[in-house]
Design a protein around this motif. Structure first.
Motif, PDB file in Angstrom:
ATOM      1  N   THR A 390       0.839  -1.201   0.000  1.00 30.72           N
ATOM      2  CA  THR A 390       0.000   0.000   0.000  1.00 30.72           C
ATOM      3  C   THR A 390       0.872   1.249   0.000  1.00 30.72           C
ATOM      4  O   THR A 390       1.931   1.272   0.611  1.00 30.72           O
ATOM      5  CB  THR A 390      -0.915   0.076   1.236  1.00 30.72           C
ATOM      6  N   PHE A 391       0.390   2.253  -0.691  1.00 31.75           N
ATOM      7  CA  PHE A 391       1.067   3.561  -0.733  1.00 31.75           C
ATOM      8  C   PHE A 391       0.005   4.638  -0.656  1.00 31.75           C
ATOM      9  O   PHE A 391      -1.128   4.428  -1.109  1.00 31.75           O
ATOM     10  CB  PHE A 391       1.823   3.728  -2.062  1.00 31.75           C
ATOM     11  N   PHE A 392       0.388   5.799  -0.145  1.00 30.88           N
ATOM     12  CA  PHE A 392      -0.507   6.950  -0.229  1.00 30.88           C
ATOM     13  C   PHE A 392      -0.264   7.652  -1.556  1.00 30.88           C
ATOM     14  O   PHE A 392       0.880   7.825  -1.977  1.00 30.88           O
ATOM     15  CB  PHE A 392      -0.229   7.922   0.914  1.00 30.88           C
ATOM     16  N   ASP A 393      -1.349   8.043  -2.218  1.00 36.21           N
ATOM     17  CA  ASP A 393      -1.190   8.734  -3.497  1.00 36.21           C
ATOM     18  C   ASP A 393      -1.274  10.247  -3.313  1.00 36.21           C
ATOM     19  O   ASP A 393      -1.335  10.750  -2.193  1.00 36.21           O
ATOM     20  CB  ASP A 393      -2.202   8.213  -4.530  1.00 36.21           C
ATOM     21  N   GLU A 394      -1.325  10.972  -4.431  1.00 40.45           N
ATOM     22  CA  GLU A 394      -1.298  12.436  -4.399  1.00 40.45           C
ATOM     23  C   GLU A 394      -2.595  13.018  -3.831  1.00 40.45           C
ATOM     24  O   GLU A 394      -2.652  14.194  -3.505  1.00 40.45           O
ATOM     25  CB  GLU A 394      -0.986  12.985  -5.799  1.00 40.45           C
ATOM     26  N   ASN A 395      -3.630  12.193  -3.709  1.00 38.43           N
ATOM     27  CA  ASN A 395      -4.880  12.670  -3.094  1.00 38.43           C
ATOM     28  C   ASN A 395      -5.021  12.206  -1.663  1.00 38.43           C
ATOM     29  O   ASN A 395      -6.110  12.246  -1.103  1.00 38.43           O
ATOM     30  CB  ASN A 395      -6.077  12.149  -3.907  1.00 38.43           C
ATOM     31  N   LYS A 396      -3.954  11.711  -1.087  1.00 40.65           N
ATOM     32  CA  LYS A 396      -3.933  11.177   0.276  1.00 40.65           C
ATOM     33  C   LYS A 396      -4.757   9.896   0.410  1.00 40.65           C
ATOM     34  O   LYS A 396      -5.124   9.502   1.495  1.00 40.65           O
ATOM     35  CB  LYS A 396      -4.441  12.207   1.307  1.00 40.65           C
ATOM     36  N   ASP A 397      -5.080   9.298  -0.710  1.00 37.31           N
ATOM     37  CA  ASP A 397      -5.761   8.004  -0.639  1.00 37.31           C
ATOM     38  C   ASP A 397      -4.734   6.900  -0.499  1.00 37.31           C
ATOM     39  O   ASP A 397      -3.666   6.965  -1.108  1.00 37.31           O
ATOM     40  CB  ASP A 397      -6.593   7.755  -1.912  1.00 37.31           C
ATOM     41  N   MET A 398      -5.099   5.896   0.261  1.00 39.83           N
ATOM     42  CA  MET A 398      -4.224   4.745   0.338  1.00 39.83           C
ATOM     43  C   MET A 398      -4.584   3.794  -0.808  1.00 39.83           C
ATOM     44  O   MET A 398      -5.744   3.445  -0.991  1.00 39.83           O
ATOM     45  CB  MET A 398      -4.384   4.032   1.673  1.00 39.83           C
ATOM     46  N   VAL A 399      -3.574   3.416  -1.581  1.00 45.20           N
ATOM     47  CA  VAL A 399      -3.811   2.569  -2.753  1.00 45.20           C
ATOM     48  C   VAL A 399      -3.195   1.200  -2.499  1.00 45.20           C
ATOM     49  O   VAL A 399      -2.076   1.087  -2.011  1.00 45.20           O
ATOM     50  CB  VAL A 399      -3.159   3.170  -4.018  1.00 45.20           C
ATOM     51  N   ARG A 400      -3.941   0.164  -2.830  1.00 47.64           N
ATOM     52  CA  ARG A 400      -3.427  -1.206  -2.716  1.00 47.64           C
ATOM     53  C   ARG A 400      -2.970  -1.657  -4.087  1.00 47.64           C
ATOM     54  O   ARG A 400      -3.748  -1.680  -5.030  1.00 47.64           O
ATOM     55  CB  ARG A 400      -4.544  -2.133  -2.218  1.00 47.64           C
ATOM     56  N   VAL A 401      -1.715  -2.026  -4.182  1.00 44.24           N
ATOM     57  CA  VAL A 401      -1.174  -2.401  -5.489  1.00 44.24           C
ATOM     58  C   VAL A 401      -0.484  -3.753  -5.390  1.00 44.24           C
ATOM     59  O   VAL A 401       0.171  -4.049  -4.394  1.00 44.24           O
ATOM     60  CB  VAL A 401      -0.253  -1.279  -6.031  1.00 44.24           C
ATOM     61  N   LYS A 402      -0.679  -4.562  -6.418  1.00 45.95           N
ATOM     62  CA  LYS A 402      -0.071  -5.899  -6.411  1.00 45.95           C
ATOM     63  C   LYS A 402       1.178  -5.927  -7.279  1.00 45.95           C
ATOM     64  O   LYS A 402       1.265  -5.204  -8.273  1.00 45.95           O
ATOM     65  CB  LYS A 402      -1.076  -6.923  -6.942  1.00 45.95           C
ATOM     66  N   VAL A 403       2.060  -6.825  -6.928  1.00 53.17           N
ATOM     67  CA  VAL A 403       3.304  -6.951  -7.683  1.00 53.17           C
ATOM     68  C   VAL A 403       3.040  -7.162  -9.172  1.00 53.17           C
ATOM     69  O   VAL A 403       3.736  -6.618 -10.021  1.00 53.17           O
ATOM     70  CB  VAL A 403       4.182  -8.082  -7.093  1.00 53.17           C
ATOM     71  N   LYS A 404       1.990  -7.911  -9.513  1.00 49.55           N
ATOM     72  CA  LYS A 404       1.735  -8.169 -10.938  1.00 49.55           C
ATOM     73  C   LYS A 404       1.479  -6.872 -11.716  1.00 49.55           C
ATOM     74  O   LYS A 404       1.631  -6.848 -12.929  1.00 49.55           O
ATOM     75  CB  LYS A 404       0.596  -9.168 -11.119  1.00 49.55           C
TER      76      LYS A 404
END
Ligand code: C2O
Length: 611
Positions: A390-404
């Protein structure tokens, strides 16, 4: 620190979620480490996709040197986390080399302004510079526990170096860091510069890039203050010094500077060794994330397994920029220690080059195995592809991203400026001399004159070179199992040192040579018998007891247990050793720092392996 109360609440929340999602393990048992460990050992012996996320908060301050801690826990997301989506971009964003941008007044000023604004954001804001470097500290220095995709915690601190998570995680760290910088200056097309330290063609490319250090003479049109302010660095390594990828700390400290030719040869040889020579995913990206390390080893707090060539090569720039244990900075709060490395804007530019080299690696022809027909590709293991960050994006949203979703920059809309002319220097690099095997020149000496490694014993590396005899055999069909290839001739031969115990707070570096028993610190690496260098940077770590408590404290006795791999196939053929029945010698040449001269490192085994 301001977060501890939210952390407590967060803990309550995790408890609820974990109890809901999985009855197999009760959260309460987590508090009782013994019971937990037993349960855990019974249910899992394999890797599984890992969740590298602050979603289920269980975060504690991490250790730094001198028994101090740094609280780099991240804020809670304000909204429900969102799932990663590829963005439709009209055109690709191009990252450019820092050395070519040094006098691009508009670019440097804009980049500086973005960091100024980022540094001015309040600490609660996940886009703030503080939180940005905390992202690296938290996920890469074991502030969290790792989790399986169903949310169940493993008993291990999350550590995204030392395994196949290294490249994908850092790629996405850059992706979001860049977007945040761009949004702070209203430039959605802003891109990070890359520190093109592998480039031996353009003068200045491998120096610390000018834009990150005060201009000398000052350039009144450029303001780059926020690209260096507050960053603690070894100023002896400011331009015009050129980074040496075979950095020798003891010599450096004694003021011995290699010649430009030595630097060039060593740098090309190291990049060739760590990128081109690593034809399999495991050799280049690193080993599986190890979710079942040996818990019985007291003090072993490591969750991971094996660094790839990419990571081992990249460690040097961290060390080069940081201080060499300068007593004015006793906590090593610089790029040389993972805890603090994200606090230097240069870190992101360094990683952009690491990321670029991954793109180049994907396109390289084989050039290494006997058949020469192997294609380089990432793991297709679901445990790899489904691992989630997970990372925070430019809108302060937490984004869940997979390795694929991380495996192609092109799909992410990002590309690097073409540097193929400079890249070709290391891609086509050959060791200066392909000298014949030592047995044809020193008839009195054979591998049998050297001790064999005794498996499972404490085989020791001290501060002087040590030579072992290694048995070899030919690969068979059975060696294909679990690899990415179908033909024996496409296997990559290597030697693995198993269970190398690295003291946590120690800078470790050793070079490895095959068929060169008398190799020593003065040996020329740019020879066919040099097969690679291992480097380890200090970082905080938790002891097993403290995994269940909130605080981890640095402890000189803690170690990280890693497998260390060197690729030997082509080196041996270049030495004229074409057959598999010849045993060889493996010489380990340590380059410890002066104050570590009395330290020893043990490993359990040294063996030949095919990937
Ligand atoms: Cu996470 Cu270069 O380090």
């Amino acid at each position: 620190m301001g977060d501890s109360s939210s952390q407590q609440q967060g803990l309550g929340r995790i408890s609820a979620i974990v109890l809901q999602t999985r009855g197999r393990l009760k959260w309460a048992s987590y508090l009782c480490s013994t019971v937990f460990v037993l349960q855990y050992l019974m249910q899992s012996a394999e890797a599984e996709p890992v969740l590298g996320t602050s979603l289920f908060r269980q975060c504690r301050p991490v250790a730094i040197a001198n028994n101090k801690t740094e609280d780099c826990c991240l804020p809670e997301p304000e909204r429900e986390p969102i799932l990663f989506k590829f963005e439709e971009r009209k055109k690709m964003l191009v990252r450019r080399p820092a050395h070519e941008l040094a006098n691009d007044v508009e670019y440097v000023n804009k980049y500086n302004l973005a960091y100024k604004r980022m540094k001015e954001l309040p600490r609660e804001d996940p886009r703030s510079f503080l939180r940005q470097w905390h992202v690296h500290c938290a996920f890469c220095v074991e502030a969290f526990l790792s989790r399986y995709l169903n949310g169940t915690p493993t008993p291990y601190p999350l550590q995204l170096h030392y395994s196949w998570t290294f490249l994908p995680w850092h790629r996405m760290m850059l992706y979001y860091h860049e977007r945040i910088l761009g949004s702070l200056i209203n430039d959605p097309e802003f891109t990070l510069p890359f520190w093109n330290w592998d480039n031996q063609l353009d003068a200045g490319a491998a120096q610390m890039p000018q834009m990150f250090v005060p201009y000398n003479p000052p350039n009144p049109a450029i303001d780059n203050f926020y690209l260096y302010a507050g960053a603690i660095r070894d100023q002896n390594h400011y331009p015009p010094r050129v980074m040496t990828l075979n950095f020798k700390p003891a010599e450096d400290k004694a003021g011995i500077i290699p010649t430009p030719e030595e630097i060039r040869d060593a740098n090309l040889c190291m990049v060739w060794n760590m990128v081109v020579n690593k034809v399999s995913a495991q050799e280049y990206l690193g080993g599986k994330y190890n979710t079942s390390a040996d818990l019985s080893a007291a003090g072993n707090a490591n969750a991971s397994a094996e660094s790839g060539g990419s990571e081992l090569l990249h460690n040097t720039a961290h060390e080069w920029v940081g201080m060499l244990n300068n007593s004015a900075f006793p906590d090593n709060e610089d790029m040389g220690v993972f805890t603090y490395s994200g606090r230097d804007p240069l870190f992101y530019s360094h990683h952009a080059n690491v990321d670029r080299l991954w793109d180049v690696w994907q396109t390289l022809p084989d050039g290494v195995t006997v058949d020469g027909t192997r294609t380089r590709k990432e793991f297709d293991d679901v445990d790899f592809l489904e691992t989630e960050f997970t990372f925070f994006d430019e809108n302060k949203d937490m984004v869940r991203v997979k390795v694929k979703d991380t495996l192609s920059n092109a799909k992410l809309g990002i590309m690097y400026q073409d540097m193929s002319e400079a890249d070709s220097l290391w891609i086509n690099h050959k060791p200066k001399a392909s000298k014949p095997s030592f047995r044809t020149t020193q008839l009195s000496s054979t591998p049998d004159d050297y001790p064999e490694v005794v498996a499972n014993a404490n085989n020791t590396i001290g501060s002087t070179p040590v030579c072992f005899k290694l048995h070899r055999r030919a690969p068979t069909k059975a060696d294909l199992k679990g690899t990415q290839v179908k033909h024996i001739g496409e296997l990559s031969e290597g030697v693995v040192m198993e269970k190398v115990k690295i003291p946590e707070m120690m800078y470790v570096r050793f070079d490895v040579y095959v068929d060169f028993p008398s190799a020593n610190v003065d040996s020329d690496m740019d020879q066919s018998d040099y097969v690679g260098t291992f480097t380890h940077l200090p970082s905080g770590v938790a002891s097993m007891e403290s995994v269940t408590s909130q605080i981890s404290v640095a402890n000189e006795d803690l170690y990280r247990e890693l497998n260390v791999r060197f690729t030997t196939g082509l080196a041996l053929r270049r030495l004229g050793i074409e057959d598999y029945s010849t045993d060889i010698t493996v010489t380990i040449v340590p380059r410890f720092r002066d104050h570590d001269a009395d330290k020893t490192i043990t490993f359990s085994n040294l063996k030949q392996e095919f990937l």
